[in-house]
Design an enzyme around this catalytic site. Structure first.
Site, PDB file in Angstrom:
ATOM      1  N   ASP A   1      11.766  -4.183   7.778  1.00  0.00           N
ATOM      2  CA  ASP A   1      10.776  -4.154   8.875  1.00  0.00           C
ATOM      3  C   ASP A   1      11.249  -3.338  10.075  1.00  0.00           C
ATOM      4  OD1 ASP A   1       9.320  -5.866   7.324  1.00  0.00           O
ATOM      5  OD2 ASP A   1       9.846  -7.673   8.461  1.00  0.00           O
TER       6      ASP A   1
HETATM    7  P1  NAP Z   1      13.596  -7.647   6.512  1.00  0.00           P
HETATM    8  O1  NAP Z   1      12.477  -6.831   7.013  1.00  0.00           O
HETATM    9  O2  NAP Z   1      13.381  -9.104   6.310  1.00  0.00           O
HETATM   10  O3  NAP Z   1      14.073  -6.966   5.156  1.00  0.00           O
HETATM   11  C1  NAP Z   1      15.224  -7.361   4.503  1.00  0.00           C
HETATM   12  C2  NAP Z   1      15.295  -6.608   3.186  1.00  0.00           C
HETATM   13  O4  NAP Z   1      16.549  -6.930   2.601  1.00  0.00           O
HETATM   14  C3  NAP Z   1      14.230  -7.018   2.205  1.00  0.00           C
HETATM   15  O5  NAP Z   1      13.234  -6.046   2.096  1.00  0.00           O
HETATM   16  C4  NAP Z   1      14.997  -7.228   0.874  1.00  0.00           C
HETATM   17  O6  NAP Z   1      14.472  -6.362  -0.121  1.00  0.00           O
HETATM   18  C5  NAP Z   1      16.419  -6.810   1.226  1.00  0.00           C
HETATM   19  N1  NAP Z   1      17.417  -7.693   0.596  1.00  0.00           N
HETATM   20  C6  NAP Z   1      17.417  -9.031   0.513  1.00  0.00           C
HETATM   21  N2  NAP Z   1      18.501  -9.450  -0.156  1.00  0.00           N
HETATM   22  C7  NAP Z   1      19.201  -8.335  -0.484  1.00  0.00           C
HETATM   23  C8  NAP Z   1      20.413  -8.112  -1.180  1.00  0.00           C
HETATM   24  N3  NAP Z   1      21.148  -9.118  -1.683  1.00  0.00           N
HETATM   25  N4  NAP Z   1      20.855  -6.847  -1.326  1.00  0.00           N
HETATM   26  C9  NAP Z   1      20.127  -5.807  -0.857  1.00  0.00           C
HETATM   27  N5  NAP Z   1      18.970  -5.955  -0.171  1.00  0.00           N
HETATM   28  C10 NAP Z   1      18.517  -7.223   0.001  1.00  0.00           C
HETATM   29  O7  NAP Z   1      14.886  -7.532   7.449  1.00  0.00           O
HETATM   30  P2  NAP Z   1      15.136  -6.706   8.762  1.00  0.00           P
HETATM   31  O8  NAP Z   1      14.790  -5.273   8.596  1.00  0.00           O
HETATM   32  O9  NAP Z   1      16.518  -7.082   9.181  1.00  0.00           O
HETATM   33  O10 NAP Z   1      14.072  -7.267   9.807  1.00  0.00           O
HETATM   34  C11 NAP Z   1      14.147  -8.575  10.339  1.00  0.00           C
HETATM   35  C12 NAP Z   1      12.781  -9.248  10.324  1.00  0.00           C
HETATM   36  O11 NAP Z   1      12.919 -10.607  10.793  1.00  0.00           O
HETATM   37  C13 NAP Z   1      11.766  -8.577  11.223  1.00  0.00           C
HETATM   38  O12 NAP Z   1      10.477  -8.718  10.701  1.00  0.00           O
HETATM   39  C14 NAP Z   1      11.904  -9.376  12.502  1.00  0.00           C
HETATM   40  O13 NAP Z   1      10.754  -9.304  13.344  1.00  0.00           O
HETATM   41  C15 NAP Z   1      12.070 -10.762  11.934  1.00  0.00           C
HETATM   42  N6  NAP Z   1      12.641 -11.589  12.982  1.00  0.00           N
HETATM   43  C16 NAP Z   1      13.954 -11.522  13.268  1.00  0.00           C
HETATM   44  C17 NAP Z   1      14.433 -12.207  14.361  1.00  0.00           C
HETATM   45  C18 NAP Z   1      15.852 -12.120  14.803  1.00  0.00           C
HETATM   46  O14 NAP Z   1      16.187 -12.772  15.772  1.00  0.00           O
HETATM   47  N7  NAP Z   1      16.688 -11.330  14.162  1.00  0.00           N
HETATM   48  C19 NAP Z   1      13.585 -12.975  15.127  1.00  0.00           C
HETATM   49  C20 NAP Z   1      12.248 -13.041  14.788  1.00  0.00           C
HETATM   50  C21 NAP Z   1      11.798 -12.340  13.714  1.00  0.00           C
HETATM   51  P3  NAP Z   1      14.671  -6.717  -1.677  1.00  0.00           P
HETATM   52  O15 NAP Z   1      14.117  -8.080  -1.869  1.00  0.00           O
HETATM   53  O16 NAP Z   1      13.928  -5.634  -2.379  1.00  0.00           O
HETATM   54  O17 NAP Z   1      16.151  -6.648  -1.949  1.00  0.00           O
END
Ligand code: NAP
Length: 464
Positions: free
Chosen positions: A389
């Site tokens: 994301d």
């Molecule tokens: P993400 O959008 O959740 O994407 C994580 C990706 O990691 C997934 O597409 C998944 O694809 C891949 N993945 C999972 N396990 C894996 C593994 N073992 N090896 C390789 N890839 C793996 O993560 P992000 O880009 O870090 O974004 C964070 C999200 O959380 C955002 O939407 C954000 O708004 C939300 N959020 C975060 C917080 C915070 O405080 N950090 C707070 C509120 C909301 P596959 O399944 O294809 O592997």
């Protein structure tokens, strides 16, 4: 027994020291360089405050305190051992327990105090118990959603905001009635029950993607309810600790909302995470290019500037130590390697910083989103490791996307983009990522730890 003057001075000294340590702790926690010191300062401060309270001669017996300590430690120790990816729900449970204890002490104060409670005192207790109770149930629902024992999607119905606000209004009306008539036996329990119900109604309509922000907000409520309890109990250290907790939680919620380009009202009433189907349908037929670890190693070694973007997948795979090995190998070859850190990458604020610090990656290589974005056009390779994301260009271009407006890492501006993930599955927001279909993008399908390990083997010459 009332404490003597010398004892009282000693206790006050301990409380003031604890308060100073709490303030320093927050200050130090704001940078990875000093964060460990911050944790230690917070722990010593808490130990001092609890120790001084236990040594207060006004305490007549320790029996129930020891029982509570054993129960609390029995719950707290296993909670402290959860995997790092489960820390958000663990934190929600901590807030639930903190808020429950504040509410229960307020309830006890009420029943011990009647019929001699002043109107002002009643107002304090009522406000504190309302906030504590709604924070308790709200935090339990938030933890359940994050642990996926409750549905993550926003649960909404027509007229829901009116119902929720009416329930809150009822709790406030009951509190006002209590201020005028503290001794009415049914008002107080009714107020507690209505506040507990409001906590459930407050969090149920909010989607899983917004839970970390909600938890931070609930943290702030728990802090304010503790501060109010400090007024009720006449405890200065509780007022200070609660106010620090309340205001830092609130500031963190604001930072998170900004990082996602969302307003508070949008988080609380926007039902984020519902609209996912249309985005998926449009991209079903598109193809992507994939590459092997060997090809990836070749591209990386030909680069002179690399930006690594870690995300939730790196945390799940616990790939940070392998990433460190990759960083070392590339740096040794004279390649400039930096890490692009998005403020909401992962599942909690600072998630990536903590993991990379654990792997001893130098702090000065971790670059905040705004600073690294200006460099992206001159970057040879953007290597995305389990992030999704936070790299999605739809946030810039697609007005119908649920993440439209969220600031992202502009990895699509790099000359080559390589994405390590296991499949084409979406990330937390549940939406497709157009980045994967660009000509300059190579998908490196596999588990983050295994794939980075394979690249490391190739680069260190043992892959053949
Ligand atoms: P993400 O959008 O959740 O994407 C994580 C990706 O990691 C997934 O597409 C998944 O694809 C891949 N993945 C999972 N396990 C894996 C593994 N073992 N090896 C390789 N890839 C793996 O993560 P992000 O880009 O870090 O974004 C964070 C999200 O959380 C955002 O939407 C954000 O708004 C939300 N959020 C975060 C917080 C915070 O405080 N950090 C707070 C509120 C909301 P596959 O399944 O294809 O592997």
């Amino acid at each position: 027994m009332m404490p003597g003057i010398a004892t009282q001075q000693l206790l006050d000294g301990a409380y003031i020291t604890a308060a100073v340590l709490f303030i320093l702790s927050l200050r130090w926690l704001s940078s990875p360089v000093t964060a460990r010191r911050g944790v230690l300062a917070g722990e010593i401060g808490a130990a001092l405050a609890v120790g001084a309270t236990l040594l207060n001669p006004e305490l007549v017996q320790y029996k129930w305190i020891i029982v509570a300590l054993i129960i609390g430690a029995g719950i707290g120790i296993p909670l402290g051992m959860v995997h790092m990816t489960a820390v958000p729900q663990r934190t929600a449970l901590s807030h639930a327990f903190g808020a429950m204890s504040a509410a229960m002490i307020g309830i006890a104060e009420y029943y011990v105090g009647i019929p001699n409670i002043s109107r002002f005192g009643m107002g304090e207790i009522a406000l504190e118990v309302i906030i504590g109770s709604l924070t308790f149930t709200g935090s339990v629902i938030a933890a359940g959603k994050l642990q996926e024992v409750l549905p993550q999607r926003p649960i909404t119905y027509k007229g829901q905001n009116v119902v929720s606000l009416s329930v809150l209004g009822a709790a406030i009306l009951l509190a006002v009635a209590l201020v005028f008539n503290p001794n009415q036996p049914y008002l107080f329990p009714a107020m507690v029950v209505v506040a507990l119900i409001f906590g459930v109604l407050l969090v149920t309509p909010i989607g899983g993607a917004d839970m970390p922000t909600v938890i931070s907000l609930l943290n702030s409520y728990a802090g304010f309810s503790a501060a109010l309890l400090g007024f009720v109990l006449n405890s200065k250290v509780l007022v200070i600790a609660g106010a620090l907790d309340g205001s830092s939680g609130f500031i963190l919620s604001v930072i998170m909302c900004k990082a996602m380009n969302r307003s508070f009202t949008n988080v609380m009433f926007g039902a984020f995470g519902q609209v996912q189907v249309s985005a998926k349908g449009a991209t079903e037929e598109r193809t992507v290019r994939s590459a092997s670890p060997e090809e990836a190693a070749g591209i990386l070694s030909a680069a002179s500037k690399v930006v690594i973007v870690p995300g939730y997948g790196m945390a799940v795979a616990q790939a940070q130590h392998k990433v460190r090995e990759l960083f070392d190998l590339l740096t040794k070859r004279g390649i400039d390697v930096k890490f692009g850190i998005h403020p909401v990458a992962g599942r909690m604020p600072g998630h990536m910083n903590v993991l990379l610090a654990e792997a001893d990656i130098p702090y000065d290589k971790l670059v905040e989103m705004d600073d690294i974005n200006s460099d992206m056009g001159q970057t040879d390779v953007a290597l995305i490791i389990g992030a999704n994301d936070v790299t999605n260009p739809a946030a810039r271009t697609d007005q119908s996307s649920p993440i439209f407006g969220m600031p992202i890492l502009d990895v699509d501006k790099a000359h080559t983009v390589m994405v390590i993930k296991r499949s084409m599955n979406p990330g937390f927001a549940g939406i497709d990522n157009p980045l994967y279909y660009l000509d300059r993008t190579l998908m490196l399908f596999g588990d983050a730890k295994a794939f980075v390990g394979d690249i490391v083997r190739e680069l260190s010459g043992s892959g053949h």
